[in-house]
Design a protein around this motif. Structure first.
Motif, PDB file in Angstrom:
ATOM      1  N   LEU A 356      -3.261 -67.612 -85.056  1.00  0.00           N
ATOM      2  CA  LEU A 356      -4.065 -68.825 -85.200  1.00  0.00           C
ATOM      3  C   LEU A 356      -4.652 -68.854 -86.599  1.00  0.00           C
ATOM      4  CD1 LEU A 356      -6.029 -68.591 -81.816  1.00  0.00           C
ATOM      5  CD2 LEU A 356      -3.729 -69.498 -82.224  1.00  0.00           C
ATOM      6  N   THR A 357      -4.571 -70.013 -87.231  1.00  0.00           N
ATOM      7  CA  THR A 357      -5.078 -70.166 -88.596  1.00  0.00           C
ATOM      8  C   THR A 357      -6.005 -71.362 -88.651  1.00  0.00           C
ATOM      9  OG1 THR A 357      -3.035 -69.242 -89.508  1.00  0.00           O
ATOM     10  CG2 THR A 357      -4.451 -70.452 -91.013  1.00  0.00           C
ATOM     11  N   ILE A 358      -7.191 -71.157 -89.210  1.00  0.00           N
ATOM     12  CA  ILE A 358      -8.117 -72.268 -89.407  1.00  0.00           C
ATOM     13  C   ILE A 358      -8.469 -72.355 -90.887  1.00  0.00           C
ATOM     14  CG2 ILE A 358      -9.069 -72.285 -87.086  1.00  0.00           C
ATOM     15  CD1 ILE A 358     -11.442 -70.660 -88.122  1.00  0.00           C
ATOM     16  N   SER A 359      -8.679 -73.580 -91.341  1.00  0.00           N
ATOM     17  CA  SER A 359      -9.022 -73.837 -92.740  1.00  0.00           C
ATOM     18  C   SER A 359     -10.483 -74.244 -92.829  1.00  0.00           C
ATOM     19  CB  SER A 359      -8.131 -74.945 -93.299  1.00  0.00           C
ATOM     20  OG  SER A 359      -8.441 -76.182 -92.663  1.00  0.00           O
ATOM     21  N   GLY A 360     -10.920 -74.500 -94.064  1.00  0.00           N
ATOM     22  CA  GLY A 360     -12.280 -74.980 -94.247  1.00  0.00           C
ATOM     23  C   GLY A 360     -12.562 -76.257 -93.481  1.00  0.00           C
ATOM     24  N   GLU A 361     -11.544 -77.058 -93.234  1.00  0.00           N
ATOM     25  CA  GLU A 361     -11.739 -78.290 -92.464  1.00  0.00           C
ATOM     26  C   GLU A 361     -12.185 -77.995 -91.037  1.00  0.00           C
ATOM     27  OE1 GLU A 361      -8.770 -81.658 -93.833  1.00  0.00           O
ATOM     28  OE2 GLU A 361      -7.706 -79.753 -93.578  1.00  0.00           O
ATOM     29  N   GLN A 362     -11.860 -76.809 -90.528  1.00  0.00           N
ATOM     30  CA  GLN A 362     -12.302 -76.427 -89.188  1.00  0.00           C
ATOM     31  C   GLN A 362     -13.591 -75.602 -89.226  1.00  0.00           C
ATOM     32  OE1 GLN A 362      -8.563 -75.736 -89.594  1.00  0.00           O
ATOM     33  NE2 GLN A 362      -8.491 -77.904 -89.027  1.00  0.00           N
ATOM     34  N   TYR A 363     -13.658 -74.567 -90.063  1.00  0.00           N
ATOM     35  CA  TYR A 363     -14.800 -73.652 -89.960  1.00  0.00           C
ATOM     36  C   TYR A 363     -16.013 -74.102 -90.783  1.00  0.00           C
ATOM     37  CZ  TYR A 363     -13.012 -71.324 -94.256  1.00  0.00           C
ATOM     38  OH  TYR A 363     -12.569 -71.039 -95.519  1.00  0.00           O
ATOM     39  N   LEU A 364     -15.876 -75.118 -91.600  1.00  0.00           N
ATOM     40  CA  LEU A 364     -17.043 -75.741 -92.219  1.00  0.00           C
ATOM     41  C   LEU A 364     -17.407 -76.960 -91.390  1.00  0.00           C
ATOM     42  CD1 LEU A 364     -16.144 -75.505 -96.010  1.00  0.00           C
ATOM     43  CD2 LEU A 364     -17.699 -74.044 -94.718  1.00  0.00           C
ATOM     44  N   ILE A 365     -18.572 -76.926 -90.774  1.00  0.00           N
ATOM     45  CA  ILE A 365     -18.951 -77.949 -89.801  1.00  0.00           C
ATOM     46  C   ILE A 365     -19.974 -78.885 -90.421  1.00  0.00           C
ATOM     47  CG2 ILE A 365     -19.908 -78.385 -87.524  1.00  0.00           C
ATOM     48  CD1 ILE A 365     -19.080 -75.622 -86.696  1.00  0.00           C
ATOM     49  N   ARG A 366     -19.702 -80.165 -90.322  1.00  0.00           N
ATOM     50  CA  ARG A 366     -20.636 -81.165 -90.843  1.00  0.00           C
ATOM     51  C   ARG A 366     -21.926 -81.134 -90.033  1.00  0.00           C
ATOM     52  NH1 ARG A 366     -17.689 -86.835 -91.738  1.00  0.00           N
ATOM     53  NH2 ARG A 366     -19.789 -87.322 -92.507  1.00  0.00           N
ATOM     54  N   ASN A 367     -23.032 -81.023 -90.730  1.00  0.00           N
ATOM     55  CA  ASN A 367     -24.312 -80.905 -90.056  1.00  0.00           C
ATOM     56  C   ASN A 367     -25.005 -82.245 -89.853  1.00  0.00           C
ATOM     57  OD1 ASN A 367     -26.291 -79.158 -88.900  1.00  0.00           O
ATOM     58  ND2 ASN A 367     -27.614 -79.595 -90.642  1.00  0.00           N
ATOM     59  N   SER A 368     -24.375 -83.313 -90.262  1.00  0.00           N
ATOM     60  CA  SER A 368     -24.959 -84.631 -90.088  1.00  0.00           C
ATOM     61  C   SER A 368     -23.850 -85.655 -89.991  1.00  0.00           C
ATOM     62  CB  SER A 368     -25.878 -84.982 -91.268  1.00  0.00           C
ATOM     63  OG  SER A 368     -26.245 -86.338 -91.216  1.00  0.00           O
ATOM     64  N   SER A 369     -24.044 -86.635 -89.125  1.00  0.00           N
ATOM     65  CA  SER A 369     -23.058 -87.704 -88.989  1.00  0.00           C
ATOM     66  C   SER A 369     -23.136 -88.690 -90.137  1.00  0.00           C
ATOM     67  CB  SER A 369     -23.275 -88.438 -87.662  1.00  0.00           C
ATOM     68  OG  SER A 369     -24.579 -89.016 -87.626  1.00  0.00           O
ATOM     69  N   VAL A 392     -14.517 -74.395 -83.034  1.00  0.00           N
ATOM     70  CA  VAL A 392     -13.995 -74.567 -84.386  1.00  0.00           C
ATOM     71  C   VAL A 392     -12.534 -74.154 -84.467  1.00  0.00           C
ATOM     72  CG1 VAL A 392     -16.237 -74.328 -85.519  1.00  0.00           C
ATOM     73  CG2 VAL A 392     -14.814 -72.305 -85.172  1.00  0.00           C
ATOM     74  N   VAL A 393     -12.129 -73.240 -83.598  1.00  0.00           N
ATOM     75  CA  VAL A 393     -10.716 -72.860 -83.516  1.00  0.00           C
ATOM     76  C   VAL A 393      -9.983 -73.750 -82.520  1.00  0.00           C
ATOM     77  CG1 VAL A 393      -9.080 -70.995 -83.023  1.00  0.00           C
ATOM     78  CG2 VAL A 393     -11.305 -70.469 -84.080  1.00  0.00           C
ATOM     79  N   MET A 394     -10.581 -73.983 -81.371  1.00  0.00           N
ATOM     80  CA  MET A 394      -9.910 -74.740 -80.312  1.00  0.00           C
ATOM     81  C   MET A 394      -9.637 -76.181 -80.715  1.00  0.00           C
ATOM     82  SD  MET A 394     -11.837 -73.249 -76.901  1.00  0.00           S
ATOM     83  CE  MET A 394     -10.900 -74.302 -75.782  1.00  0.00           C
ATOM     84  N   GLN A 395     -10.419 -76.750 -81.643  1.00  0.00           N
ATOM     85  CA  GLN A 395     -10.168 -78.137 -82.031  1.00  0.00           C
ATOM     86  C   GLN A 395      -8.829 -78.302 -82.750  1.00  0.00           C
ATOM     87  OE1 GLN A 395     -12.696 -79.781 -85.162  1.00  0.00           O
ATOM     88  NE2 GLN A 395     -13.133 -77.719 -85.906  1.00  0.00           N
ATOM     89  N   LYS A 396      -8.279 -77.225 -83.290  1.00  0.00           N
ATOM     90  CA  LYS A 396      -6.985 -77.311 -83.966  1.00  0.00           C
ATOM     91  C   LYS A 396      -5.819 -77.128 -82.998  1.00  0.00           C
ATOM     92  CE  LYS A 396      -4.288 -75.419 -87.799  1.00  0.00           C
ATOM     93  NZ  LYS A 396      -4.245 -74.474 -88.945  1.00  0.00           N
ATOM     94  N   TYR A 397      -6.078 -76.473 -81.869  1.00  0.00           N
ATOM     95  CA  TYR A 397      -5.002 -76.097 -80.951  1.00  0.00           C
ATOM     96  C   TYR A 397      -5.238 -76.682 -79.561  1.00  0.00           C
ATOM     97  CZ  TYR A 397      -3.728 -72.706 -84.523  1.00  0.00           C
ATOM     98  OH  TYR A 397      -3.354 -72.117 -85.708  1.00  0.00           O
TER      99      TYR A 397
END
Length: 418
Positions: A356-369, A392-397
């Motif tokens: 399983l591979t995650i990028s900054g798009e997954q593990y950097l989480i926006r703290n505000s909408s 953060v991992v499951m959202q990719k898979y």
């Protein structure tokens, strides 16, 4: 959230309908406002509705998105919005007189309004605290219920009842807990009613089974379920198998932990950042928990991972918060552009049989909408803490919990349909 102590459910199943088809329900994501005092990388959970089409929540992702499913209990039905939790087994709903429950919850269980309700008596097959009325009470203790302090424990306690439940039109008998007392730090239950656990059997000191397993045992669904998550508009829960429209390509399969395990786990073989060498996995298992929205690592895995981020990026990485003191890895959040997010290296989690591979798009989480403020979505669970694959991992898979074949399936999510 991983249940440390669970005193819940053992009952029998009532078969109402028989079917082996796949049942798919939309997951809805609730957003906690940025001004909420606990708005920092909170716990996600899920929610299934009885409609057959996806529904979208307005607004943008923020860290405390809560995935929940809609479950009905009793005759006539009483409806609850419950965290879909693959890290526990129990079914818990608020009691009408709950102490410590938050006012935002949408429903509470009233046994007097259900003709099929009965309290669980003492002296049966249940192991519980016996009350003066000769009925059973439970006590549950959770971890990762408050991700501002992942090692903090939260508790619920109350009475056990027997009643029928309905999920997506499928009905069976169950035993569940009513929340009569809830600790004030139970962050996950701030905006939802309770929890529905999907771990099959051994996560209950009653030796009971989860509500999903009751549907399986009643012959209503196959012993598989799939989850796809969309960071901005919820996701979909599939009961009884995998929905091919929700993923792309083929599944990778990692072995599921032994049937005696209290959680869904797969063996970790290696973990690394970018092109760095693999970190010693210490023969850890990774818990797969939809009720935790970050990637959690115990200190012996977390600290080497942070060291690898620094080795991979510094001293030439100019994005704020990394090489200038590392505040990103210490809880600080930063405004990043989309192009800056893309500069962050991949993190690879090699399970036995699945990479399983995650990028900054997954593990950097926006703290505000409403801004580009990002927080680091990989947290330290402490010495002796759990290693947990969260959202953060499951959202990719598209994640398939193939209990029948004792394996976890991982396929890339089809973003057009999830």
């Amino acid at each position: 959230k991983i249940v440390l102590l669970v005193l819940l459910c053992l009952a029998f199943c009532l078969t109402v309908v028989h079917s082996s088809t796949v049942h798919t329900f939309p997951l809805i994501k609730t957003y906690v406002p940025p001004e909420h005092p606990f708005n920092f990388l909170g716990v996600r959970s899920y929610k299934a509705q009885t409609s057959t089409s996806n529904e979208t929540i307005s607004g943008n992702i923020i860290p405390q998105g809560i995935y929940w499913i809609e479950v009905q209990i009793g005759t006539p039905l009483q409806t609850f919005q419950l965290a879909l939790d693959t890290g526990s087994q129990n079914l818990l709903v608020p009691d009408a007189n709950c102490k410590g429950c938050h006012s935002q919850f949408s429903g509470s269980y009233d046994p007097n309004k259900s003709s099929t309700s009965s309290p669980v008596p003492c002296g049966t097959d249940f192991i519980c605290k016996c009350t003066a009325n000769n009925t059973c009470n439970y006590l549950d203790v959770y971890l990762t219920c408050n991700l501002t302090a992942p090692d903090q424990r939260c508790t619920t306690e109350g009475a056990l009842y027997h009643d029928v439940f309905t999920l997506g039109g499928l009905m069976a008998d169950t035993v569940f807990g009513t929340i009569q007392v809830q600790s004030a730090n139970f962050q996950q239950f701030f905006f939802i009613d309770g929890v529905i656990g999907f771990v099959p059997y051994l996560d209950s000191n009653f030796g009971g089974v989860s509500t999903f397993q009751r549907l399986v045992d009643a012959g209503l669904v196959e012993n598989q379920f799939g989850i796809c998550l969309n960071a901005f508009k919820g996701g979909i829960l599939t009961l009884g198998g995998a929905d091919p429209s929700l993923y792309e390509g083929d599944f990778q399969y990692s072995p599921m932990s032994p049937v005696t395990s209290r959680a869904y786990q797969s063996p970790l073989e290696s973990l690394y950042v970018g092109q760095q060498e693999s970190i010693d996995s210490r023969n850890d298992n990774m818990v797969i928990d939809s009720g935790t929205n970050v990637l959690l690592l115990p200190t012996p895995l977390y600290q080497p991972l942070i060291n690898q981020f620094n080795a991979e990026l510094c001293p030439n990485f100019t994005v704020e918060g990394v090489c200038d003191g590392g505040g990103l890895f210490n809880g600080s959040c930063y405004n990043y552009s989309e192009s800056e997010v893309l500069l962050f290296p991949n993190v690879t989690i090699a399970l036995s049989g699945a990479v399983l591979t995650i990028s900054g798009e997954q593990y950097l989480i926006r703290n505000s909408s409403e801004s580009n403020l990002y927080c680091f979505g990989i947290l330290n669970s402490g010495h002796g803490g759990y290693a947990i694959i969260g959202d953060v991992v499951m959202q990719k898979y598209y994640t398939l919990f193939d209990v029948a074949n004792r394996r976890m399936g991982w396929a890339l999510v089809n973003p057009a349909n999830c």
